[in-house]
Design an enzyme around this catalytic site. Sequence first.
Site, PDB file in Angstrom:
ATOM      1  N   CYS A  87      -3.742  30.710 -22.007  1.00  0.00           N
ATOM      2  CA  CYS A  87      -3.396  30.660 -23.440  1.00  0.00           C
ATOM      3  C   CYS A  87      -3.521  29.245 -23.996  1.00  0.00           C
ATOM      4  CB  CYS A  87      -1.983  31.202 -23.620  1.00  0.00           C
ATOM      5  SG  CYS A  87      -1.287  30.955 -25.264  1.00  0.00           S
TER       6      CYS A  87
ATOM      7  N   CYS B  75      -0.484  27.866 -25.750  1.00  0.00           N
ATOM      8  CA  CYS B  75       0.563  27.608 -24.756  1.00  0.00           C
ATOM      9  C   CYS B  75       0.372  26.226 -24.132  1.00  0.00           C
ATOM     10  CB  CYS B  75       0.533  28.668 -23.656  1.00  0.00           C
ATOM     11  SG  CYS B  75       0.897  30.344 -24.204  1.00  0.00           S
TER      12      CYS B  75
END
Length: 233
Positions: free
Chosen positions: A157, A160
């Site tokens: 991600c 992230c």
Amino acid sequence: MKKALFIIGLLASAHFGMAQTKVSAEEMEKVIAKPQTQLWDVRTPQEFSEGHIPNAVNVDWKDQENFKKQLANLKKDQPVYIYCLGGGRSKQASEFLTKEGYTVYDYSGGMMDWRKADKPEIKTNNAKEPAGMSKADYDHVVNSSKVVLVNFSAVWCGPCQQLKPILLDVEKKHSNQVKLVRIDADKNRELAKTLKVSAIPQIKLYKDGKLVWDKTGVATESEIVAQVKKANN
């Protein structure tokens, strides 16, 4: 002439918007009811084997060379449905396919939303779902300190990874005020489902074991610190 160009631009924009549409779990159920539907799971083969939506074909977005080769198997006169775990990769793949002239439907909730909705999934090669952290263990963690900051994320991600150094800075500078706990959503699917984590990155701030702040997406350091200080007051 300018008016004509303006109208053409509007039509092009409308077409782009129509070509890349987000869909829900309920709509996806109707999609998989038709085996001939073009449905691509753009996660890794490992993720795919551990559980995927019925009738999906695995075409790993990370493997760009093979991804582009697989375009030969798609029909441009039919819509393409795309999903991943939580929307990051499917968004990139959808944008790419849209530019290539395909009509794309992005199931941005991905497997996280599918599992949260208790929809059926197929597992191959006798793959076992990672046990992960239990809800009881999670409750123990959020009660282990006065103020606890939990971050659900995943290695693939992008947002992230953007958030990670921000959280580490907060932990380093304010270690006397907050405890940071990072949880891999891929390895803790049941926990994420129980806590209704349907998108990542997600931040949950607890005070004395009670949730006081919940945010999905990338937060700024000042935003996080403000919430931590508020929780400590």
